[in-house]
Design a protein around this motif. Sequence first.
Motif, short mmCIF file in Angstrom:
data_model
loop_
_atom_site.label_atom_id
_atom_site.label_comp_id
_atom_site.label_asym_id
_atom_site.label_seq_id
_atom_site.Cartn_x
_atom_site.Cartn_y
_atom_site.Cartn_z
N MET A 1 35.63 32.75 129.18
CA MET A 1 35.98 32.70 127.77
C MET A 1 37.48 32.47 127.65
O MET A 1 38.27 32.95 128.44
N THR A 2 37.87 31.78 126.63
CA THR A 2 39.25 31.41 126.40
C THR A 2 40.06 32.59 125.83
O THR A 2 39.50 33.52 125.30
N ASP A 3 41.36 32.54 125.98
CA ASP A 3 42.26 33.57 125.47
C ASP A 3 42.65 33.28 124.02
O ASP A 3 43.82 33.28 123.68
N HIS B 1 40.76 36.33 104.40
CA HIS B 1 41.65 36.24 105.56
C HIS B 1 41.88 34.77 105.88
O HIS B 1 40.91 34.01 106.03
N VAL B 2 43.14 34.39 106.01
CA VAL B 2 43.49 33.06 106.49
C VAL B 2 44.32 33.29 107.76
O VAL B 2 45.41 33.87 107.69
N TRP B 3 43.76 32.87 108.87
CA TRP B 3 44.40 33.11 110.16
C TRP B 3 44.78 31.79 110.83
O TRP B 3 44.06 30.79 110.73
N ASP B 4 45.87 31.83 111.58
CA ASP B 4 46.14 30.82 112.58
C ASP B 4 45.29 31.20 113.79
O ASP B 4 45.13 32.38 114.12
N VAL B 5 44.76 30.19 114.46
CA VAL B 5 44.05 30.40 115.73
C VAL B 5 45.05 30.05 116.82
O VAL B 5 45.60 28.95 116.83
N LEU B 6 45.30 30.99 117.72
CA LEU B 6 46.27 30.79 118.80
C LEU B 6 45.57 30.77 120.14
O LEU B 6 44.57 31.48 120.34
N ASP B 7 46.12 30.00 121.07
CA ASP B 7 45.59 29.98 122.42
C ASP B 7 46.34 30.99 123.29
O ASP B 7 47.19 31.74 122.78
N GLY B 8 46.07 31.02 124.58
CA GLY B 8 46.69 31.98 125.48
C GLY B 8 48.19 31.82 125.62
O GLY B 8 48.87 32.75 126.07
N ASP B 9 48.73 30.68 125.24
CA ASP B 9 50.18 30.44 125.28
C ASP B 9 50.83 30.70 123.92
O ASP B 9 51.99 30.33 123.72
N ASP B 10 50.09 31.28 122.99
CA ASP B 10 50.55 31.54 121.62
C ASP B 10 50.86 30.26 120.84
O ASP B 10 51.65 30.26 119.90
N THR B 11 50.21 29.17 121.22
CA THR B 11 50.31 27.92 120.47
C THR B 11 49.26 27.94 119.37
O THR B 11 48.11 28.29 119.62
N VAL B 12 49.68 27.60 118.15
CA VAL B 12 48.71 27.50 117.06
C VAL B 12 47.85 26.27 117.31
O VAL B 12 48.36 25.15 117.39
N ARG C 1 34.60 28.71 118.75
CA ARG C 1 33.58 29.73 119.01
C ARG C 1 34.20 31.12 119.04
O ARG C 1 33.73 32.06 118.41
N ARG C 2 35.30 31.25 119.78
CA ARG C 2 35.95 32.55 119.91
C ARG C 2 36.56 32.99 118.57
O ARG C 2 36.46 34.15 118.20
N ALA C 3 37.19 32.06 117.85
CA ALA C 3 37.77 32.41 116.55
C ALA C 3 36.68 32.92 115.60
O ALA C 3 36.87 33.92 114.91
N LEU C 4 35.54 32.25 115.59
CA LEU C 4 34.43 32.68 114.73
C LEU C 4 33.91 34.04 115.17
O LEU C 4 33.64 34.90 114.33
N ASP C 5 33.77 34.26 116.48
CA ASP C 5 33.34 35.58 116.96
C ASP C 5 34.30 36.67 116.48
O ASP C 5 33.87 37.73 116.02
N LEU C 6 35.60 36.41 116.58
CA LEU C 6 36.60 37.39 116.13
C LEU C 6 36.52 37.59 114.62
O LEU C 6 36.62 38.72 114.13
N GLY C 7 36.34 36.50 113.88
CA GLY C 7 36.19 36.59 112.43
C GLY C 7 34.95 37.37 112.04
O GLY C 7 34.97 38.19 111.10
N HIS C 8 33.85 37.13 112.75
CA HIS C 8 32.61 37.88 112.48
C HIS C 8 32.85 39.38 112.65
O HIS C 8 32.35 40.19 111.85
N ALA C 9 33.58 39.76 113.69
CA ALA C 9 33.85 41.18 113.96
C ALA C 9 34.66 41.80 112.81
O ALA C 9 34.37 42.91 112.37
N VAL C 10 35.67 41.08 112.33
CA VAL C 10 36.47 41.58 111.19
C VAL C 10 35.58 41.73 109.96
O VAL C 10 35.63 42.75 109.27
N ALA C 11 34.76 40.72 109.70
CA ALA C 11 33.87 40.78 108.54
C ALA C 11 32.96 42.00 108.62
O ALA C 11 32.82 42.75 107.64
N LYS C 12 32.38 42.21 109.78
CA LYS C 12 31.48 43.36 109.96
C LYS C 12 32.24 44.67 109.77
O LYS C 12 31.76 45.58 109.08
N ASP C 13 33.45 44.76 110.35
CA ASP C 13 34.27 45.97 110.20
C ASP C 13 34.62 46.23 108.74
O ASP C 13 34.82 47.38 108.35
N GLU C 14 34.71 45.18 107.94
CA GLU C 14 35.08 45.32 106.53
C GLU C 14 33.87 45.38 105.60
O GLU C 14 34.00 45.24 104.39
N GLY C 15 32.67 45.58 106.19
CA GLY C 15 31.48 45.84 105.39
C GLY C 15 30.56 44.67 105.16
O GLY C 15 29.57 44.80 104.45
#
Length: 156
Positions: free
Chosen positions: A1-3, A61-72, A106-120
């Motif tokens: 999985m990517t960073d 939520h509006v997020w930048d998606v960053l890679d392992g080098d902190d590049t947007v 894929r990873r950004a969506l997984d992370l977004g799904h987790a936030v959504a679930k945490d927020e109800g």
Amino acid sequence: MTDTRLQTMPATSLPAWLDATMAEYVESRMQAGETREQAEANKQKSLDQWFPGGQPLAGHHVWDVLDGDDTVVGYLWIGPFEPGSADWWVFNVEIDEAHRRKGHARRALDLGHAVAKDEGATSIGLNVFGYNAGAKELYERLGYGVTAMQMKLPLT
């Protein structure tokens, strides 16, 4: 999985991002069959509803998606479809062309799904234009199912 990780988009970046994403939205709606006037009207409705005063609606939520080098490498925008609703929506996800096919969406969506679930959130939906086969394939792999389908036959 990517960073891949998400970071709240800086307020200084939001206006340019909003202009660019709304221009893409208009083009996508036109490619899907709307006139420019219809697409522009839908853009304005979206801005009025989701970005009152140019800022994301509370709970969005509006997020930048960053890679392992902190590049947007892209962005993700999610939030409740109606204020206070447990039904959330992926309003937009985009990974820059040079960074696609590396697992960032894929990873950004997984992370977004987790936030959504945490927020109800109890569900999360999205729209994908019919011409966007790559996105449709990704969403199906993530477990999204079709809830409605619009079809159109051009008569020109």
